[in-house]
Design a protein around this motif. Structure first.
Motif, PDB file in Angstrom:
ATOM      1  N   ALA A  18      -4.223   4.143   2.911  1.00  0.00           N
ATOM      2  CA  ALA A  18      -5.444   3.834   2.154  1.00  0.00           C
ATOM      3  C   ALA A  18      -6.391   5.028   2.186  1.00  0.00           C
ATOM      4  N   ASP A  19      -6.967   5.346   1.035  1.00  0.00           N
ATOM      5  CA  ASP A  19      -7.926   6.469   0.975  1.00  0.00           C
ATOM      6  C   ASP A  19      -9.252   6.071   1.596  1.00  0.00           C
ATOM      7  N   HIS A  20      -9.625   4.784   1.378  1.00  0.00           N
ATOM      8  CA  HIS A  20     -10.866   4.273   1.950  1.00  0.00           C
ATOM      9  C   HIS A  20     -10.617   2.859   2.441  1.00  0.00           C
ATOM     10  N   CYS A  21     -11.451   2.454   3.375  1.00  0.00           N
ATOM     11  CA  CYS A  21     -11.275   1.093   3.897  1.00  0.00           C
ATOM     12  C   CYS A  21     -12.645   0.508   4.240  1.00  0.00           C
ATOM     13  N   VAL A  22     -12.895  -0.701   3.765  1.00  0.00           N
ATOM     14  CA  VAL A  22     -14.087  -1.438   4.171  1.00  0.00           C
ATOM     15  C   VAL A  22     -13.606  -2.527   5.128  1.00  0.00           C
ATOM     16  N   VAL A  23     -14.153  -2.529   6.322  1.00  0.00           N
ATOM     17  CA  VAL A  23     -13.728  -3.512   7.322  1.00  0.00           C
ATOM     18  C   VAL A  23     -14.730  -4.670   7.347  1.00  0.00           C
ATOM     19  N   VAL A  24     -14.210  -5.880   7.176  1.00  0.00           N
ATOM     20  CA  VAL A  24     -15.086  -7.064   7.200  1.00  0.00           C
ATOM     21  C   VAL A  24     -14.766  -7.899   8.444  1.00  0.00           C
ATOM     22  N   LEU A  60       0.843  -1.202   0.000  1.00  0.00           N
ATOM     23  CA  LEU A  60       0.000   0.000   0.000  1.00  0.00           C
ATOM     24  C   LEU A  60       0.876   1.249   0.000  1.00  0.00           C
ATOM     25  N   GLY A  61       1.946   1.219   0.790  1.00  0.00           N
ATOM     26  CA  GLY A  61       2.880   2.351   0.842  1.00  0.00           C
ATOM     27  C   GLY A  61       3.495   2.622  -0.530  1.00  0.00           C
ATOM     28  N   GLU A  62       3.836   1.542  -1.247  1.00  0.00           N
ATOM     29  CA  GLU A  62       4.433   1.693  -2.586  1.00  0.00           C
ATOM     30  C   GLU A  62       3.441   2.330  -3.561  1.00  0.00           C
ATOM     31  N   ILE A  63       2.171   1.945  -3.427  1.00  0.00           N
ATOM     32  CA  ILE A  63       1.140   2.508  -4.321  1.00  0.00           C
ATOM     33  C   ILE A  63       0.913   3.985  -3.989  1.00  0.00           C
ATOM     34  N   LYS A  64       0.791   4.283  -2.693  1.00  0.00           N
ATOM     35  CA  LYS A  64       0.560   5.677  -2.282  1.00  0.00           C
ATOM     36  C   LYS A  64       1.728   6.572  -2.703  1.00  0.00           C
ATOM     37  N   ALA A  65       2.961   6.030  -2.643  1.00  0.00           N
ATOM     38  CA  ALA A  65       4.146   6.816  -3.019  1.00  0.00           C
ATOM     39  C   ALA A  65       4.119   7.191  -4.502  1.00  0.00           C
ATOM     40  N   ARG A  66       3.324   6.443  -5.314  1.00  0.00           N
ATOM     41  CA  ARG A  66       3.180   6.765  -6.751  1.00  0.00           C
ATOM     42  C   ARG A  66       1.866   7.504  -7.005  1.00  0.00           C
ATOM     43  N   SER A  67       1.336   8.165  -6.005  1.00  0.00           N
ATOM     44  CA  SER A  67       0.057   8.901  -6.075  1.00  0.00           C
ATOM     45  C   SER A  67      -1.131   8.027  -6.454  1.00  0.00           C
ATOM     46  N   GLY A  68      -1.031   6.723  -6.180  1.00  0.00           N
ATOM     47  CA  GLY A  68      -2.183   5.861  -6.446  1.00  0.00           C
ATOM     48  C   GLY A  68      -3.235   6.018  -5.367  1.00  0.00           C
ATOM     49  N   ARG A  69      -4.492   5.769  -5.744  1.00  0.00           N
ATOM     50  CA  ARG A  69      -5.559   5.771  -4.743  1.00  0.00           C
ATOM     51  C   ARG A  69      -5.809   4.334  -4.311  1.00  0.00           C
ATOM     52  N   VAL A  70      -6.116   4.141  -3.036  1.00  0.00           N
ATOM     53  CA  VAL A  70      -6.276   2.784  -2.513  1.00  0.00           C
ATOM     54  C   VAL A  70      -7.604   2.630  -1.777  1.00  0.00           C
ATOM     55  N   LEU A  71      -8.334   1.584  -2.166  1.00  0.00           N
ATOM     56  CA  LEU A  71      -9.496   1.135  -1.399  1.00  0.00           C
ATOM     57  C   LEU A  71      -9.105  -0.206  -0.782  1.00  0.00           C
ATOM     58  N   ALA A  72      -8.977  -0.225   0.532  1.00  0.00           N
ATOM     59  CA  ALA A  72      -8.549  -1.465   1.205  1.00  0.00           C
ATOM     60  C   ALA A  72      -9.762  -2.220   1.725  1.00  0.00           C
ATOM     61  N   ILE A  73      -9.723  -3.554   1.566  1.00  0.00           N
ATOM     62  CA  ILE A  73     -10.712  -4.425   2.199  1.00  0.00           C
ATOM     63  C   ILE A  73      -9.917  -5.152   3.282  1.00  0.00           C
ATOM     64  N   ALA A  74     -10.258  -4.880   4.534  1.00  0.00           N
ATOM     65  CA  ALA A  74      -9.374  -5.315   5.618  1.00  0.00           C
ATOM     66  C   ALA A  74     -10.169  -5.756   6.837  1.00  0.00           C
ATOM     67  N   HIS A  75      -9.448  -6.244   7.843  1.00  0.00           N
ATOM     68  CA  HIS A  75     -10.094  -6.675   9.095  1.00  0.00           C
ATOM     69  C   HIS A  75     -10.069  -5.596  10.170  1.00  0.00           C
ATOM     70  N   ARG A  76      -9.281  -4.559   9.934  1.00  0.00           N
ATOM     71  CA  ARG A  76      -9.316  -3.401  10.841  1.00  0.00           C
ATOM     72  C   ARG A  76      -8.975  -2.161  10.035  1.00  0.00           C
ATOM     73  N   PRO A  77      -9.377  -0.993  10.509  1.00  0.00           N
ATOM     74  CA  PRO A  77      -9.151   0.219   9.722  1.00  0.00           C
ATOM     75  C   PRO A  77      -7.663   0.401   9.380  1.00  0.00           C
ATOM     76  N   ILE A  78      -7.405   0.823   8.161  1.00  0.00           N
ATOM     77  CA  ILE A  78      -6.028   1.045   7.698  1.00  0.00           C
ATOM     78  C   ILE A  78      -5.766   2.552   7.786  1.00  0.00           C
ATOM     79  N   GLU A  79      -4.583   2.914   8.255  1.00  0.00           N
ATOM     80  CA  GLU A  79      -4.318   4.352   8.449  1.00  0.00           C
ATOM     81  C   GLU A  79      -4.398   5.120   7.128  1.00  0.00           C
ATOM     82  N   ALA A  80      -4.832   6.380   7.251  1.00  0.00           N
ATOM     83  CA  ALA A  80      -5.164   7.194   6.074  1.00  0.00           C
ATOM     84  C   ALA A  80      -3.968   7.385   5.146  1.00  0.00           C
ATOM     85  N   LYS A  81      -2.746   7.333   5.650  1.00  0.00           N
ATOM     86  CA  LYS A  81      -1.624   7.538   4.736  1.00  0.00           C
ATOM     87  C   LYS A  81      -1.373   6.315   3.836  1.00  0.00           C
TER      88      LYS A  81
END
Ligand code: BG6
Length: 363
Positions: free
Chosen positions: A313-319, A290-311
């Motif tokens: 992932a732009d958005h996060c769905v917690v399952v 995720l850090g590598e993607i953000k460093a290239r100005s990519g936008r990230v939607l994470a599907i995760a088990h706990r919230p991902i810090e804003a730096k």
């Protein structure tokens, strides 16, 4: 009748808790922490002779097979692999006596899958069917199998049959595992996790409104990248497939580990990434990606088990968290809703996407 839902697809997405209950019904054995599968037509001694599992299916059935292969390898420690049935018979496949072949099909009528089954049987191989439609051509041709009992699936894109197929593979992997060296404690762990699935799927579906908002935003992109590692990779593949099929937004799936070996060149604000970030032994590796993607100005939607810090992932769905082996099943549910709402936002023919048929009965 869409039962009050705007589309069959949405209805079928919401029918998943019930479909999973029916796939599990009467098959869990708490006493021996295993699964009973009455239609396998293989006893324990015959199953112990199996050295490999080869799974065949087309489209979503093939991706469900990839999740199935992962489950069988993890729980039973038997090498397992999924392959597109449409390719299989054209490479003059080697059919081995100690390989168990498994054909996956919702309709049971897909020509490519049926032809693969016939090729295996012609060469003397043993084939099981993981099929939804009772009495279908593939079900009749197989030596035994597991019916999904997911109920009729009308919408072209598969959702509830996909989920039920993965559950059926979890049962097969548990049964296989307990014949081999899966411990009673691990068996119990999987049995309880399977029982908890319907309620956990309901929990994910409860986030529909939030996913709908995200979908409207991401549907405007020129394309999307889906990434996951090991258990997350088949989820990425199925998620990308679903988005392509019904919204016509271009989507690519990559193992997260492969990004830096090529597709990282594509990352830009116009090409957002959906990242599967389960809370398992690969969490740190996934966060690095995720850090590598953000460093290239990519936008990230994470599907995760706990919230991902804003730096990261732009958005996060917690399952909700299941056991690691079963997590892929729950991580996939938000991607179904994402594809559905992206298709609706783009005014697509959700239940009958252009150029596609529910079941392709010709070559
Ligand atoms: C494709 C459908 O043609 O066939 C997919 O569009 C489906 O949605 C695939 O996954 C396989 O179908 P079946 O019935 O064999 O599972």
């Amino acid at each position: 009748d869409t039962g009050g839902y705007a589309h069959y697809l949405l209805k079928e997405i919401h029918e998943q808790p019930g479909a999973v209950e029916r796939t599990l019904s009467g098959r869990l054995d708490e006493r021996f922490s295993t699964a009973h599968l009455g239609g396998l037509n293989l006893d324990a001694r015959e199953l112990r002779e199996i050295r490999r599992v080869k799974i065949l299916g087309c489209g979503s059935a093939y991706y469900a097979g990839e999740m199935g292969a992962q489950l069988i390898e993890e729980l039973a420690r038997i090498p397992a692999h999924s392959e597109p049935a449409s390719e299989f018979r054209y490479r003059n496949p080697v059919i081995e006596a100690d390989t168990l072949y498994v054909a996956v099909s919702q309709s049971g009528e897909t020509y490519d899958t049926l032809a693969a089954v016939q090729e295996i049987k012609r060469k003397g191989g043993r084939v099981l069917g993981v099929v939804n439609t009772v009495g279908s051509a593939i079900a009749r041709e197989c030596d035994g199998g597991i019916y999904l009992h997911a109920g009729p699936e009308i919408s072209v894109a598969s959702t509830k049959a996909f989920t039920s197929t993965v559950v059926a593979f979890a049962l097969l992997a548990l049964h296989f595992g307990r014949i081999h060296d899966l411990s009673p404690a691990d068996g119990r762990r999987i049995v309880s996790a399977l029982k908890a699935l319907p309620e956990q799927i309901r929990e994910v579906l409860g986030q529909q409104a939030e996913i709908e908002k995200l979908a409207a935003e991401y549907a405007e992109s020129q394309g999307m990248m889906f990434v996951g590692r090991v258990r997350g990779y088949p989820v990425a593949r199925e998620g990308a497939q679903k988005l392509k099929e019904i919204s016509y937004v271009h989507a690519e799936a990559y193992p997260a580990s492969e990004l830096k070996h090529g597709p990282l060149a594509l990352i830009s604000p116009e090409l957002p990434t959906v990242a599967l970030v389960p809370d398992d032994e690969l969490l740190d590796k996934n966060l690095t990606t995720l850090g590598e993607i953000k460093a290239r100005s990519g936008r990230v939607l994470a599907i995760a088990h706990r919230p991902i810090e804003a730096k990261l992932a732009d958005h996060c769905v917690v399952v909700p968290k299941s056991e690691p082996e079963l997590d892929p099943l729950l991580l996939n549910i938000p991607l179904q809703l994402l594809a559905y709402h992206a298709a609706v936002a783009l005014d697509r023919d959700v239940d009958k996407p252009r150029n596609l048929a529910k079941s392709v009965t010709v070559e």
